[in-house]
Write a protein that holds these residues in place. Structure first.
Motif, mmCIF file in Angstrom:
data_model
loop_
_atom_site.group_PDB
_atom_site.id
_atom_site.type_symbol
_atom_site.label_atom_id
_atom_site.label_comp_id
_atom_site.label_asym_id
_atom_site.label_seq_id
_atom_site.Cartn_x
_atom_site.Cartn_y
_atom_site.Cartn_z
ATOM 1 N N LEU A 63 0.828 -1.217 0.000
ATOM 2 C CA LEU A 63 0.000 0.000 0.000
ATOM 3 C C LEU A 63 0.857 1.259 0.000
ATOM 4 N N ALA A 64 1.968 1.212 0.748
ATOM 5 C CA ALA A 64 2.864 2.379 0.758
ATOM 6 C C ALA A 64 3.478 2.586 -0.624
ATOM 7 N N ALA A 65 3.827 1.466 -1.280
ATOM 8 C CA ALA A 65 4.384 1.585 -2.630
ATOM 9 C C ALA A 65 3.341 2.149 -3.576
ATOM 10 N N PHE A 66 2.079 1.675 -3.435
ATOM 11 C CA PHE A 66 1.065 2.205 -4.353
ATOM 12 C C PHE A 66 0.797 3.682 -4.094
ATOM 13 N N ALA A 67 0.899 4.110 -2.862
ATOM 14 C CA ALA A 67 0.703 5.544 -2.585
ATOM 15 C C ALA A 67 1.716 6.375 -3.373
ATOM 16 N N ARG A 68 2.951 5.861 -3.459
ATOM 17 C CA ARG A 68 3.969 6.572 -4.251
ATOM 18 C C ARG A 68 3.659 6.447 -5.751
ATOM 19 N N ILE A 69 3.182 5.273 -6.155
ATOM 20 C CA ILE A 69 2.799 5.095 -7.566
ATOM 21 C C ILE A 69 1.707 6.104 -7.939
ATOM 22 N N TYR A 70 0.764 6.300 -7.023
ATOM 23 C CA TYR A 70 -0.325 7.247 -7.309
ATOM 24 C C TYR A 70 0.191 8.675 -7.431
ATOM 25 N N GLU A 71 1.204 9.007 -6.621
ATOM 26 C CA GLU A 71 1.796 10.346 -6.768
ATOM 27 C C GLU A 71 2.324 10.546 -8.187
ATOM 28 N N VAL A 72 2.894 9.487 -8.745
ATOM 29 C CA VAL A 72 3.410 9.570 -10.121
ATOM 30 C C VAL A 72 2.253 9.608 -11.114
ATOM 31 N N ALA A 73 1.323 8.661 -10.967
ATOM 32 C CA ALA A 73 0.242 8.530 -11.957
ATOM 33 C C ALA A 73 -0.637 9.772 -12.008
ATOM 34 N N ASN A 116 -5.073 -3.035 -18.207
ATOM 35 C CA ASN A 116 -3.687 -2.542 -18.203
ATOM 36 C C ASN A 116 -2.859 -3.097 -19.366
ATOM 37 N N GLY A 117 -3.565 -3.563 -20.390
ATOM 38 C CA GLY A 117 -2.854 -4.086 -21.540
ATOM 39 C C GLY A 117 -2.423 -5.527 -21.374
ATOM 40 N N GLY A 118 -3.073 -6.248 -20.458
ATOM 41 C CA GLY A 118 -2.769 -7.660 -20.265
ATOM 42 C C GLY A 118 -1.439 -7.910 -19.587
ATOM 43 N N ARG A 119 -1.015 -6.970 -18.751
ATOM 44 C CA ARG A 119 0.326 -7.058 -18.159
ATOM 45 C C ARG A 119 0.285 -7.593 -16.729
ATOM 46 N N ASP A 120 1.255 -8.442 -16.417
ATOM 47 C CA ASP A 120 1.471 -8.821 -15.024
ATOM 48 C C ASP A 120 2.520 -7.870 -14.433
ATOM 49 N N MET A 121 2.952 -8.169 -13.223
ATOM 50 C CA MET A 121 3.880 -7.271 -12.513
ATOM 51 C C MET A 121 5.157 -7.019 -13.322
ATOM 52 N N LEU A 122 5.767 -8.093 -13.795
ATOM 53 C CA LEU A 122 7.031 -7.923 -14.522
ATOM 54 C C LEU A 122 6.818 -7.216 -15.851
ATOM 55 N N GLU A 123 5.663 -7.474 -16.455
ATOM 56 C CA GLU A 123 5.382 -6.803 -17.731
ATOM 57 C C GLU A 123 5.082 -5.323 -17.534
ATOM 58 N N LEU A 124 4.455 -4.971 -16.410
ATOM 59 C CA LEU A 124 4.273 -3.546 -16.100
ATOM 60 C C LEU A 124 5.632 -2.864 -15.954
ATOM 61 N N ALA A 125 6.542 -3.539 -15.235
ATOM 62 C CA ALA A 125 7.878 -2.967 -15.035
ATOM 63 C C ALA A 125 8.622 -2.869 -16.363
ATOM 64 N N ALA A 126 8.493 -3.910 -17.195
ATOM 65 C CA ALA A 126 9.174 -3.894 -18.491
ATOM 66 C C ALA A 126 8.612 -2.797 -19.385
ATOM 67 N N HIS A 127 7.308 -2.581 -19.292
ATOM 68 C CA HIS A 127 6.659 -1.506 -20.065
ATOM 69 C C HIS A 127 7.296 -0.160 -19.705
ATOM 70 N N LEU A 128 7.511 0.043 -18.419
ATOM 71 C CA LEU A 128 8.151 1.293 -17.987
ATOM 72 C C LEU A 128 9.599 1.371 -18.461
ATOM 73 N N ASP A 129 10.213 0.201 -18.622
ATOM 74 C CA ASP A 129 11.616 0.182 -19.041
ATOM 75 C C ASP A 129 11.767 0.547 -20.512
ATOM 76 N N GLN A 154 13.592 4.589 -11.890
ATOM 77 C CA GLN A 154 13.991 3.363 -11.191
ATOM 78 C C GLN A 154 13.170 3.175 -9.912
ATOM 79 N N GLU A 155 12.988 4.257 -9.160
ATOM 80 C CA GLU A 155 12.198 4.147 -7.926
ATOM 81 C C GLU A 155 10.750 3.774 -8.237
ATOM 82 N N HIS A 156 10.237 4.303 -9.341
ATOM 83 C CA HIS A 156 8.861 3.985 -9.721
ATOM 84 C C HIS A 156 8.740 2.502 -10.103
ATOM 85 N N VAL A 157 9.704 2.011 -10.844
ATOM 86 C CA VAL A 157 9.707 0.584 -11.197
ATOM 87 C C VAL A 157 9.815 -0.257 -9.923
ATOM 88 N N ASN A 158 10.687 0.146 -9.006
ATOM 89 C CA ASN A 158 10.814 -0.591 -7.738
ATOM 90 C C ASN A 158 9.472 -0.647 -6.998
#
Lengths: 207, 154
Positions: free
Chosen positions: A36-46, A144-157, A180-184
């Protein structure tokens, strides 16, 4: 129809890949609270203008905001990305947002990246949406385009138009944290099971 | 690098970060495209690259394909055989000061390449990023409709 031909050609143009820009190393474990803490940071970005201004809904109107504009407002010049999300129905985004890897140094100039400029898919409408809406959307493969966790990260990459959010140039404020922090954070959130704050919390039974 | 400008192969030996507008005007002597704002806010520099309208102040020559096909107002039509948009512009006496008009015409011609019967809303949506300080917009819209009819009947 020529418009559709242009659209098809434009969508067939692959984004220039930049894989390897970030490291994708999921943690071995993450608690719900850490997720949840990570998603709070993700939301700041999104929800930051560098991201949400192009993650608009089915009115297809990109937004402008930042220190130079004050209050967020629709993109000038009556711009509408259309259902194509690249402006094929009226004025192509690429008319002004040309494809180039040159840094965006000039304030107010149309940003350019080494990929076709476009709105995000309408399923990923984030502008004006609250954290729970974006949380539900991002973890749902159908949205989300049919992405799992690693695919979401790869999309950002590999999708360089996303990298622009952290190096927008001109006088634009970059998205918070770093790529990098967002991917993490995506990886922490994923390992924790993609929790959303509005999810019902399972309570342990005393029986 | 090479560019094909208005049907002629031209050689350029310039900084790759030079905007196409600079290359056209200062290196190749093609002065129809105008410098207005330099930041893609006005449309005065509009040309066609490989058949699509672009703001030439934003396109760096180093990011273009070698041999890219560039059309400017000078190459859209010829004095004895004007493009339908140019004919319509004269018929409607669109221009006032004229500075933005080469960009307006190039954007309008590209609009009609892609849509041969645009309605008012489409014309406004496409042309709103080409600014005219003289306010010739009503005549621009009328001329585009006339040009569209000419092209459909051709």
């Amino acid at each position: 129809m020529k418009v559709l031909t242009v659209l098809a050609l434009s969508l067939a143009t692959p984004a220039l890949a930049a894989e390897g820009k970030v490291e994708i190393n999921p943690p071995e474990a993450a608690t719900r609270d850490e997720g949840l803490a990570a998603f709070a940071r993700i939301y700041e970005v999104a929800s930051h203008p560098r991201c949400s201004n192009c993650h608009v809904g089915d009115d297809h109107r990109p937004m402008w905001s930042g220190p130079s504009y004050g209050k967020t407002r629709p993109h000038g010049m009556n711009i509408n990305g259309g259902e194509s999300r690249i402006g094929a129905e009226t004025l192509l985004c690429s008319t002004c947002h040309v494809t180039s890897g040159i840094p965006n140094n000039a304030p107010h100039a149309a940003p350019q990246v080494a990929a076709d400029w476009q709105l995000a898919p309408v399923e990923a409408a984030w502008f004006g949406k609250d954290a729970d809406h974006i949380c539900q959307q991002l973890r749902d493969p159908e949205q989300n385009g049919g992405r799992d966790m690693l695919e979401l990260a790869a999309h950002l990459d590999h999708d360089v138009i996303l990298h622009w959010a952290w190096s927008p140039g001109g006088t634009r404020e970059p998205a918070p944290y770093s790529l990098q922090e967002h991917v993490n954070d995506i990886l922490i959130w994923g390992v924790a099971g993609f929790p959303c704050a509005a999810d019902p919390v399972e309570e342990s039974s005393n029986d | 690098m090479k560019l094909r400008v208005n049907g002629q192969d031209m050689q350029l030996d310039v900084d790759p970060e030079m905007p196409l507008l600079w290359a056209l005007r200062d290196e190749l002597g093609v002065t129809g495209p105008k410098y207005g704002c330099g930041i893609a806010q006005c449309g005065a520099c509009t040309v066609h690259v490989d058949g699509l309208a672009v703001r030439s102040c934003q396109m760096n020559v180093g990011s273009m394909e070698d041999g890219a096909d560039v059309t400017t107002i000078e190459g859209l039509g010829q004095p004895g055989a004007l493009h339908a948009v140019q004919e319509a512009w004269i018929e409607h006496q669109v221009a006032q000061c004229g500075y933005c008009q080469s960009g307006q015409i190039m954007q309008a011609a590209n609009l009609l390449d892609l849509n041969d019967d645009p309605d008012d809303a489409t014309i406004d949506a496409v042309m709103s990023a080409n600014l005219c300080r003289c306010g010739t917009y009503p005549r621009i819209r009328a001329a585009i409709k006339t040009a569209a009819q000419k092209l459909r009947e051709a």
